[in-house]
Scaffold this motif. Structure first.
Motif, short mmCIF file in Angstrom:
data_model
loop_
_atom_site.label_atom_id
_atom_site.label_comp_id
_atom_site.label_asym_id
_atom_site.label_seq_id
_atom_site.Cartn_x
_atom_site.Cartn_y
_atom_site.Cartn_z
N TRP A 44 0.84 -1.21 0.00
CA TRP A 44 0.00 0.00 0.00
C TRP A 44 0.87 1.25 0.00
CZ3 TRP A 44 -0.18 3.48 4.24
CH2 TRP A 44 -1.18 4.46 4.17
N SER A 45 0.38 2.27 -0.67
CA SER A 45 1.08 3.55 -0.68
C SER A 45 0.06 4.68 -0.74
CB SER A 45 2.04 3.66 -1.87
OG SER A 45 2.80 4.86 -1.79
N LYS A 46 0.45 5.80 -0.17
CA LYS A 46 -0.44 6.97 -0.12
C LYS A 46 0.39 8.22 -0.31
CE LYS A 46 -3.83 9.20 2.96
NZ LYS A 46 -4.51 9.07 4.27
N VAL A 47 -0.06 9.11 -1.19
CA VAL A 47 0.68 10.34 -1.46
C VAL A 47 -0.31 11.46 -1.75
CG1 VAL A 47 0.91 9.94 -3.95
CG2 VAL A 47 2.62 11.32 -2.76
N ASP A 48 0.08 12.69 -1.41
CA ASP A 48 -0.72 13.87 -1.73
C ASP A 48 -0.07 14.62 -2.88
OD1 ASP A 48 -2.59 13.44 0.23
OD2 ASP A 48 -1.59 14.70 1.71
N VAL A 49 -0.87 14.95 -3.89
CA VAL A 49 -0.43 15.86 -4.94
C VAL A 49 -0.93 17.25 -4.52
CG1 VAL A 49 -0.49 16.43 -7.39
CG2 VAL A 49 -0.65 14.03 -6.66
N VAL A 50 -0.01 18.08 -4.03
CA VAL A 50 -0.36 19.38 -3.46
C VAL A 50 -0.35 20.44 -4.56
CG1 VAL A 50 0.16 21.08 -1.68
CG2 VAL A 50 0.69 18.65 -1.29
N PHE A 51 -1.39 21.28 -4.57
CA PHE A 51 -1.51 22.37 -5.55
C PHE A 51 -1.12 23.68 -4.88
CE2 PHE A 51 -3.78 19.02 -7.40
CZ PHE A 51 -4.08 19.30 -8.73
N TYR A 52 -0.25 24.43 -5.55
CA TYR A 52 0.22 25.71 -5.02
C TYR A 52 -0.25 26.85 -5.93
CZ TYR A 52 3.30 22.83 -2.19
OH TYR A 52 3.80 21.89 -1.31
N PRO A 53 -0.80 27.92 -5.36
CA PRO A 53 -1.23 29.05 -6.19
C PRO A 53 -0.04 29.74 -6.82
CG PRO A 53 -1.35 29.63 -3.86
CD PRO A 53 -1.04 28.16 -3.92
N PRO A 54 -0.26 30.42 -7.95
CA PRO A 54 0.85 31.13 -8.60
C PRO A 54 1.39 32.23 -7.69
CG PRO A 54 -1.24 31.72 -9.59
CD PRO A 54 -1.52 30.58 -8.69
N SER A 55 2.69 32.45 -7.77
CA SER A 55 3.31 33.46 -6.91
C SER A 55 3.01 34.87 -7.42
CB SER A 55 4.83 33.24 -6.87
OG SER A 55 5.36 33.33 -8.18
N GLY A 56 3.24 35.86 -6.58
CA GLY A 56 3.06 37.27 -6.97
C GLY A 56 1.61 37.60 -7.27
#
Length: 237
Positions: A44-56
């Protein structure tokens, strides 16, 4: 120790009379108990694909540098990825995927911090869980899903005309997903099935006994009433 009541004695007599039903049900359940006793674990494996807003100022990106907008975008990507599966079901955050009994499969969902009746999405991330019987299968499926998520996230922004430097970006957490072996608990599973087998066999014996006695009672009633009907016919003639 108090003596068994009348109902208990009746049930015991029914089981003794229909001992063959008990044996038949137990024999049918033996393969399931043996299979549970020999069950192996899964990877079993578990991972988060995290979304980051654009900078500036996020010029050129209508999604803006807004955390809620980023969460909504992650949810949209999750729906698109799950939409590729015709039989996709909503993922759950209350239990790990291997704990559901699934041995080969995956789940893709936006993690919810809400309760049973109300979802609450406060993280701009998509969680991916994969379970399989081999480590290589987990790695292959997990990599494929993560690649689809990242590609979908980029393609949708390109289609909206967002310039690359204003993209919502993604990264993995943890950066290198760990694949772990989750051992099975065959003793508990086999014990539960054995208890279930005993209960089913006793219930089946009682059910068959009631049906048999009821049918015998009807036959006896018909035999008793048959001479009476013939006597009445003789008197009339």
């Amino acid at each position: 120790m108090p003596s068994p009541g009348p109902q208990h004695r009746l049930r015991m007599h029914a089981v003794l009379r229909r001992w063959y039903v008990v044996l038949a049900v137990m024999a049918l359940m033996v393969p399931a108990v043996l299979q549970a006793a020999g069950a192996t674990g899964v990877y079993w494996s578990k991972v988060d694909v995290v979304f980051y807003p654009p900078s500036g100022a996020a010029a050129g990106n209508p999604l803006r540098a807004d955390s809620q907008a980023t969460i909504h975008y992650a949810a949209m990507v999750e729906r698109l990825v799950n939409g590729e599966r015709g039989d996709a079901e909503p993922g759950t955050t209350s239990a790990d995927l291997y704990g559901t009994g699934l041995r080969n499969g995956y789940s893709v969902y936006v993690p919810s911090s809400g309760g049973q009746w109300q979802n609450s999405f406060d993280r701009s991330a998509i969680t991916v869980e994969v379970v399989a019987e081999t480590k290589d299968d987990v790695s292959r499926v997990l990599t494929g899903i993560v690649d689809r998520i990242e590609a979908t996230a980029a393609e949708r922004q390109e289609a909206m005309g967002v310039i690359p430097r204003s993209f919502i970006t993604t990264s993995l957490s943890p950066g290198t997903p760990e694949i772990s072996y989750q051992a099975a608990k065959p003793v508990y599973a086999a014990s539960a099935l054995a208890v279930l087998a005993v209960g089913l066999s006793l219930a089946a014996a009682g059910f068959v006994d009631r049906l048999t006695l009821r049918a015998a009672g009807r036959r006896a009633h018909l035999r008793d009433s048959a001479p009476t009907a013939r006597d009445r016919t003789a008197v009339r003639s």
